[in-house]
Design an enzyme around this catalytic site. Structure first.
Site, PDB file in Angstrom:
ATOM      1  N   VAL A  62       0.747  -0.968   0.143  1.00  0.00           N
ATOM      2  CA  VAL A  62      -0.060  -0.058   0.007  1.00  0.00           C
ATOM      3  C   VAL A  62       0.946   1.361   0.030  1.00  0.00           C
ATOM      4  O   VAL A  62       1.900   1.176   0.719  1.00  0.00           O
ATOM      5  CB  VAL A  62      -0.938   0.080   1.260  1.00  0.00           C
ATOM      6  CG1 VAL A  62      -1.744   1.272   1.548  1.00  0.00           C
ATOM      7  CG2 VAL A  62      -1.977  -1.176   1.320  1.00  0.00           C
ATOM      8  N   CYS A  63       0.324   2.258  -0.677  1.00  0.00           N
ATOM      9  CA  CYS A  63       1.048   3.571  -0.795  1.00  0.00           C
ATOM     10  C   CYS A  63      -0.086   4.576  -0.647  1.00  0.00           C
ATOM     11  O   CYS A  63      -1.299   4.321  -0.466  1.00  0.00           O
ATOM     12  CB  CYS A  63       2.178   3.687  -1.858  1.00  0.00           C
ATOM     13  SG  CYS A  63       1.655   3.749  -3.547  1.00  0.00           S
ATOM     14  N   ARG A  64       0.205   5.773  -1.098  1.00  0.00           N
ATOM     15  CA  ARG A  64      -0.893   6.896  -1.205  1.00  0.00           C
ATOM     16  C   ARG A  64      -1.735   6.709  -2.474  1.00  0.00           C
ATOM     17  O   ARG A  64      -2.817   6.765  -2.349  1.00  0.00           O
ATOM     18  CB  ARG A  64      -0.100   8.090  -1.378  1.00  0.00           C
ATOM     19  CG  ARG A  64      -1.069   9.500  -1.262  1.00  0.00           C
ATOM     20  CD  ARG A  64      -0.330  10.885  -1.381  1.00  0.00           C
ATOM     21  NE  ARG A  64      -0.343  11.429  -2.923  1.00  0.00           N
ATOM     22  CZ  ARG A  64      -1.036  11.730  -3.681  1.00  0.00           C
ATOM     23  NH1 ARG A  64      -2.408  11.813  -3.089  1.00  0.00           N
ATOM     24  NH2 ARG A  64      -1.022  12.111  -4.725  1.00  0.00           N
ATOM     25  N   GLY A  66      -0.746   4.142  -5.331  1.00  0.00           N
ATOM     26  CA  GLY A  66      -0.535   2.698  -5.850  1.00  0.00           C
ATOM     27  C   GLY A  66       0.824   2.791  -6.769  1.00  0.00           C
ATOM     28  O   GLY A  66       1.031   1.689  -7.087  1.00  0.00           O
ATOM     29  N   MET A  90      -3.997   4.669  -0.566  1.00  0.00           N
ATOM     30  CA  MET A  90      -5.080   4.944   0.383  1.00  0.00           C
ATOM     31  C   MET A  90      -5.837   6.354   0.135  1.00  0.00           C
ATOM     32  O   MET A  90      -6.738   6.261   0.942  1.00  0.00           O
ATOM     33  CB  MET A  90      -3.818   5.681   1.444  1.00  0.00           C
ATOM     34  CG  MET A  90      -3.068   4.644   2.410  1.00  0.00           C
ATOM     35  SD  MET A  90      -4.076   3.581   3.092  1.00  0.00           S
ATOM     36  CE  MET A  90      -4.786   4.462   4.601  1.00  0.00           C
TER      37      MET A  90
END
Length: 98
Positions: A62-64, A66, A90
């Protein structure tokens, strides 16, 4: 690269499935809130912290948005790990954060 939507991952958590989530955002981003079950390993630290991961487990990255998690997936796949990228990151996360 395997992918999952934020909603699909949220549904797995809601169903109490045993999932391993790695959040590769930077410290300041995680301070704003992360998925409660997620382990934080910033993208720049992934290689140095490989010993914290188990090749017998599956990880959701997961990141901000993708992108960075996609890069982490590519790297970890090359190292023999089983990973899936959460598309939308996110920004798309519908669930709880802490």
């Amino acid at each position: 690269m395997k992918e999952i939507t934020a909603e699909e991952l949220a549904n797995k958590l809601a169903a109490n499935e045993d999932v391993n989530i790695i959040d590769v955002r930077e410290d300041f981003e995680v301070e704003e809130g992360k998925i409660p079950q997620a382990k934080h390993i910033a993208l720049g630290e992934v290689e140095a912290r490989l010993s914290e991961l188990d090749k017998d487990k599956h990880y959701y990255m997961v990141c901000r948005s993708g992108g960075r998690s996609g890069n982490a997936c590519q790297f970890l796949t090359q190292k023999g790990f089983d990973v899936t990228n959460m598309v939308g990151g996110m920004i798309a996360w519908p669930g709880e954060v802490k």
